[in-house]
Design a protein around this motif. Structure first.
Motif, PDB file in Angstrom:
ATOM      1  N   PHE A   1       0.887  -1.150   0.000  1.00 11.65           N
ATOM      2  CA  PHE A   1       0.000   0.000   0.000  1.00 11.65           C
ATOM      3  C   PHE A   1       0.927   1.202   0.000  1.00 11.65           C
ATOM      4  N   GLY A   2       0.960   1.938  -1.099  1.00  7.75           N
ATOM      5  CA  GLY A   2       1.819   3.110  -1.222  1.00  7.75           C
ATOM      6  C   GLY A   2       1.048   4.366  -0.870  1.00  7.75           C
ATOM      7  N   LEU A   3       1.619   5.186  -0.018  1.00  7.92           N
ATOM      8  CA  LEU A   3       0.948   6.388   0.467  1.00  7.92           C
ATOM      9  C   LEU A   3       1.782   7.618   0.155  1.00  7.92           C
ATOM     10  N   GLY A   4       1.133   8.673  -0.301  1.00  2.00           N
ATOM     11  CA  GLY A   4       1.837   9.904  -0.638  1.00  2.00           C
ATOM     12  C   GLY A   4       2.544   9.747  -1.962  1.00  2.00           C
ATOM     13  N   ILE A   5       1.889  10.105  -3.027  1.00  2.00           N
ATOM     14  CA  ILE A   5       2.447   9.910  -4.358  1.00  2.00           C
ATOM     15  C   ILE A   5       3.245  11.154  -4.753  1.00  2.00           C
ATOM     16  N   VAL A   6       4.536  10.955  -5.028  1.00  2.00           N
ATOM     17  CA  VAL A   6       5.369  12.041  -5.526  1.00  2.00           C
ATOM     18  C   VAL A   6       5.189  12.064  -7.042  1.00  2.00           C
ATOM     19  N   ALA A   7       4.850  13.237  -7.568  1.00  2.00           N
ATOM     20  CA  ALA A   7       4.648  13.403  -9.000  1.00  2.00           C
ATOM     21  C   ALA A   7       5.671  14.400  -9.530  1.00  2.00           C
ATOM     22  N   TRP A   8       6.200  14.131 -10.731  1.00  2.00           N
ATOM     23  CA  TRP A   8       7.125  15.063 -11.346  1.00  2.00           C
ATOM     24  C   TRP A   8       7.032  14.944 -12.863  1.00  2.00           C
ATOM     25  N   THR A   9       7.470  16.007 -13.525  1.00  2.00           N
ATOM     26  CA  THR A   9       7.470  16.053 -14.981  1.00  2.00           C
ATOM     27  C   THR A   9       8.915  16.080 -15.446  1.00  2.00           C
ATOM     28  N   ASP A  10       9.226  15.218 -16.419  1.00  2.00           N
ATOM     29  CA  ASP A  10      10.560  15.144 -16.988  1.00  2.00           C
ATOM     30  C   ASP A  10      10.397  14.975 -18.492  1.00  2.00           C
ATOM     31  N   SER A  11      10.919  15.921 -19.247  1.00  2.00           N
ATOM     32  CA  SER A  11      10.805  15.882 -20.717  1.00  2.00           C
ATOM     33  C   SER A  11       9.360  15.735 -21.159  1.00  2.00           C
ATOM     34  N   ASP A  12       8.492  16.533 -20.603  1.00  2.00           N
ATOM     35  CA  ASP A  12       7.063  16.565 -20.939  1.00  2.00           C
ATOM     36  C   ASP A  12       6.319  15.271 -20.622  1.00  2.00           C
ATOM     37  N   LYS A  13       6.916  14.396 -19.851  1.00  2.00           N
ATOM     38  CA  LYS A  13       6.238  13.173 -19.425  1.00  2.00           C
ATOM     39  C   LYS A  13       6.039  13.239 -17.918  1.00  2.00           C
ATOM     40  N   ARG A  14       4.861  12.833 -17.453  1.00  2.00           N
ATOM     41  CA  ARG A  14       4.522  12.880 -16.029  1.00  2.00           C
ATOM     42  C   ARG A  14       4.823  11.522 -15.394  1.00  2.00           C
ATOM     43  N   TYR A  15       5.519  11.528 -14.247  1.00  2.00           N
ATOM     44  CA  TYR A  15       5.881  10.317 -13.528  1.00  2.00           C
ATOM     45  C   TYR A  15       5.291  10.366 -12.123  1.00  2.00           C
ATOM     46  N   PHE A  16       5.046   9.194 -11.561  1.00  2.00           N
ATOM     47  CA  PHE A  16       4.475   9.083 -10.226  1.00  2.00           C
ATOM     48  C   PHE A  16       5.179   7.957  -9.474  1.00  2.00           C
ATOM     49  N   GLY A  17       5.376   8.141  -8.172  1.00  2.00           N
ATOM     50  CA  GLY A  17       5.955   7.090  -7.346  1.00  2.00           C
ATOM     51  C   GLY A  17       5.492   7.228  -5.912  1.00  2.00           C
ATOM     52  N   PRO A  18       5.136   6.105  -5.271  1.00  2.00           N
ATOM     53  CA  PRO A  18       4.708   6.173  -3.865  1.00  2.00           C
ATOM     54  C   PRO A  18       5.888   6.467  -2.957  1.00  2.00           C
ATOM     55  N   LEU A  19       5.676   7.334  -1.993  1.00  2.00           N
ATOM     56  CA  LEU A  19       6.735   7.745  -1.084  1.00  2.00           C
ATOM     57  C   LEU A  19       6.898   6.775   0.083  1.00  2.00           C
ATOM     58  N   LEU A  20       5.778   6.386   0.682  1.00  2.00           N
ATOM     59  CA  LEU A  20       5.803   5.477   1.824  1.00  2.00           C
ATOM     60  C   LEU A  20       5.196   4.145   1.409  1.00  2.00           C
ATOM     61  N   LEU A  21       5.840   3.061   1.784  1.00  2.00           N
ATOM     62  CA  LEU A  21       5.400   1.730   1.391  1.00  2.00           C
ATOM     63  C   LEU A  21       5.051   0.899   2.624  1.00  2.00           C
ATOM     64  N   TYR A  22       3.869   0.316   2.599  1.00  2.00           N
ATOM     65  CA  TYR A  22       3.407  -0.560   3.675  1.00  2.00           C
ATOM     66  C   TYR A  22       3.195  -1.953   3.106  1.00  2.00           C
TER      67      TYR A  22
ATOM     68  N   SER B   1       9.453  24.499  -4.143  1.00  2.00           N
ATOM     69  CA  SER B   1      10.565  25.240  -4.744  1.00  2.00           C
ATOM     70  C   SER B   1      11.159  24.525  -5.963  1.00  2.00           C
ATOM     71  N   PHE B   2      10.619  23.358  -6.318  1.00  2.00           N
ATOM     72  CA  PHE B   2      11.078  22.617  -7.487  1.00  2.00           C
ATOM     73  C   PHE B   2       9.931  22.532  -8.496  1.00  2.00           C
ATOM     74  N   PRO B   3       9.994  23.335  -9.550  1.00  2.00           N
ATOM     75  CA  PRO B   3       8.907  23.317 -10.546  1.00  2.00           C
ATOM     76  C   PRO B   3       8.684  21.910 -11.112  1.00  2.00           C
ATOM     77  N   GLY B   4       7.416  21.533 -11.200  1.00  2.00           N
ATOM     78  CA  GLY B   4       7.057  20.237 -11.775  1.00  2.00           C
ATOM     79  C   GLY B   4       6.989  19.106 -10.770  1.00  2.00           C
ATOM     80  N   PHE B   5       7.308  19.374  -9.490  1.00  2.00           N
ATOM     81  CA  PHE B   5       7.277  18.348  -8.443  1.00  2.00           C
ATOM     82  C   PHE B   5       6.136  18.627  -7.481  1.00  2.00           C
ATOM     83  N   ASP B   6       5.520  17.548  -6.973  1.00  2.00           N
ATOM     84  CA  ASP B   6       4.415  17.695  -6.039  1.00  2.00           C
ATOM     85  C   ASP B   6       4.225  16.387  -5.279  1.00  2.00           C
ATOM     86  N   VAL B   7       3.578  16.464  -4.124  1.00  2.00           N
ATOM     87  CA  VAL B   7       3.151  15.278  -3.384  1.00  2.00           C
ATOM     88  C   VAL B   7       1.634  15.283  -3.405  1.00  2.00           C
TER      89      VAL B   7
END
Length: 181
Positions: free
Chosen positions: A53-74, A145-151
């Motif tokens: 169960f991944g909680l808190g998804i970090v999202a970022w954009t790299d070369s016009d592509k959107r990526y997602f990854g869970p921050l905390l893993l249970y 403070s990092f454009p394109g990054f979010d939780v």
């Protein structure tokens, strides 16, 4: 299967204390059955399941592509409650961990996104573990403070390949030895 946390109150006026599925009931049941079957296969073949169960998804954009990854893993088990016949996620004891693979990826994208020290801060500790609400809120502020990054306040139930996690953990533990060689 994706879930949102902190859902609004239901028709009875009670606020649910657990994730709520964003799928029609029949589709949700079908997917849970598939996940349960895959867990059983993994346990038979490997002796363990990689369901998390991944909680808190970090999202970022790299070369016009959107990526997602869970921050905390249970680490979790999926099963049906015998009384209510509802699907239930059971957390394995002491199973929460920070997704080190994601932290390495973020550090590779931007050198100032080294979040390893962030997670070792003393003020994040409380009682028996980390204060994850504080972690998520502080990290949201830091990523502004990092454009394109979010939780994103979102969670996901999926299979996570722990062989990558173990490799990252081993590299982290033996970093000095590797640098010497």
């Amino acid at each position: 299967i994706e879930h949102y946390l902190n859902q609004p109150p239901d028709v009875s006026g009670k606020s649910p204390n657990s994730p709520v599925a964003l799928l029609p009931s029949a589709e949700f049941d079908k997917r849970c059955q598939e996940i349960k079957k895959r867990c059983g296969q993994e346990i038979t073949e490997k002796g363990t399941s990689s369901l998390v169960f991944g909680l808190g998804i970090v999202a970022w954009t790299d070369s016009d592509k959107r990526y997602f990854g869970p921050l905390l893993l249970y680490s979790v088990r999926l099963g049906k409650d015998s009384k209510t016949n509802r699907w239930v996620l059971t957390l394995a004891s002491n199973s929460v961990r920070v997704n080190s693979t994601l932290l390495y990826k973020l550090k590779g994208i931007h050198k100032n996104l080294d979040l390893f020290a962030f997670f070792n801060r003393e003020d994040l500790n409380r009682g028996a573990g980390k204060d994850f609400a504080l972690i998520l809120s502080d990290l949201k502020e830091r990523l502004k403070s990092f454009p394109g990054f979010d939780v994103i306040d979102k969670a996901v139930l999926d299979f996570f390949p722990f062989n990558r996690y173990l490799l990252v953990q081993e590299l982290e533990e033996k970093q000095e030895q590797l640098l010497e060689n």
